[in-house]
Design a protein around this motif. Structure first.
Motif, short mmCIF file in Angstrom:
data_model
loop_
_atom_site.label_atom_id
_atom_site.label_comp_id
_atom_site.label_asym_id
_atom_site.label_seq_id
_atom_site.Cartn_x
_atom_site.Cartn_y
_atom_site.Cartn_z
N SER A 174 -7.46 4.28 -1.65
CA SER A 174 -8.02 3.44 -2.70
C SER A 174 -8.99 2.41 -2.13
CB SER A 174 -6.90 2.70 -3.45
OG SER A 174 -6.03 3.60 -4.08
N VAL A 225 0.84 -1.21 0.00
CA VAL A 225 0.00 0.00 0.00
C VAL A 225 0.88 1.26 0.00
CG1 VAL A 225 -1.64 1.37 1.36
CG2 VAL A 225 -2.01 -1.09 1.07
N GLN A 266 -1.44 3.45 -2.46
CA GLN A 266 -2.83 2.99 -2.51
C GLN A 266 -3.68 3.54 -1.36
OE1 GLN A 266 -4.29 1.20 -4.91
NE2 GLN A 266 -2.39 1.13 -6.09
#
Length: 216
Positions: free
Chosen positions: A163, A155, A160
Motif C-alpha cells: 500500500s 502494517v 498494508q
C-alpha cells in the motif's frame, strides 16, 4: 468524532515534597532524583501524548509547553490543514507545583533533559546536548525504534504491504483511527518510517509537504 481528552494525571507522591524541586548534593541521592524526574516526565508526556517540550516555557512561562499538536501545515489532495499548538491539559504543572509553591529551575530542567538524552529518552530538536542543544526537546516515551515497531505491527495486522499512504493519512486519516500512532507528530513518525526504510520495510517518496510511504 474527536477523541476524548485524557483524564487528570496523577502525580507521584514525591512531586509534593519540596526537596524534590531542590538539587540534591549527595551524588547517589541526586541520581535517584534525576531518575524519578525522568520517570515523571515520561509518564506525564505519555498521558497527555506530548512529543516535544520547549524548555524555556517549561521552566518559565510553563503554560506554553508544547503539546502533541504542534503548528504543522500538511498538504494532502490539494488541501492544507494547519494544526495550532495548544497546551496539553495541566501541562503547566509539570515543573511547577503551585500547591507547595515549588518550581524546578531552568538549569535543573536542562539537567533532567540531559539525563534523559543520555538514556535515549530525549533528544534536542536539531541535535546537540544540554550544553549545545536548542530550546526544544523530543520526549521519547516511545523511542523512534519503538514507534517503528508499532507501525510495522499495524502494517502486518491490516495487510498494508504494497500500500501507498501519505504521512497525513497515517497520522490523521480515518483508516488509522484507533491505531496507536494516530495523531503522532509527523516529524516523529518520519523518524520511525526512516528506520523501516533502513530495514527494507518501507520507501518514502514525495516532497516535504506531501510525503508518502510504501510498505513492503
Amino acid at each position: 468524532m474527536a477523541a476524548s481528552p485524557p483524564g487528570t494525571f496523577n502525580f507521584p507522591r514525591e512531586y509534593f515534597f519540596p526537596p524534590f524541586f531542590t538539587r540534591q548534593t549527595n551524588l547517589t541521592t541526586h541520581h535517584a532524583q534525576l531518575t524519578k524526574w525522568s520517570a515523571l516526565v515520561l509518564s506525564y508526556c505519555r498521558h497527555y501524548r506530548i512529543y516535544k517540550l520547549t524548555l524555556s516555557d517549561a521552566a518559565g512561562n510553563s503554560s506554553n509547553i508544547g503539546s502533541s499538536n504542534g503548528s504543522i501545515a500538511t498538504t494532502t489532495s490539494g488541501q492544507t490543514t494547519t494544526t495550532t499548538t495548544t497546551p496539553a491539559p495541566g501541562a503547566d504543572e509539570l515543573f511547577h507545583n503551585r500547591k507547595i509553591n515549588r518550581r524546578l529551575g531552568v538549569a535543573d530542567v536542562k539537567e533532567v533533559m540531559e539525563f534523559m538524552r543520555r538514556d535515549g529518552r530525549a533528544e534536542y530538536v536539531g541535535g546537540g546536548s544540554g550544553a549545545t542543544g536548542g530550546d526544544v526537546v523530543w520526549i521519547y516515551w516511545r523511542t523512534p525504534e519503538e514507534w517503528a515497531a508499532v507501525v510495522e505491527g499495524w502494517v502486518e495486522k491490516t495487510a498494508q504491504k504494497g500500500s501507498v499512504l501519505t504521512v497525513y493519512e497515517l497520522t490523521e486519516g480515518e483508516g488509522t483511527r484507533g491505531a496507536e500512532f494516530h495523531g503522532l507528530d509527523p516529524e516523529l513518525l518520519l523518524k520511525a518510517l526512516n528506520i523501516l526504510v533502513k530495514r527494507g520495510k518501507a520507501q518514502i517518496f514525495g516532497q516535504d509537504d506531501s510525503q508518502g510511504v510504501k510498505f513492503f
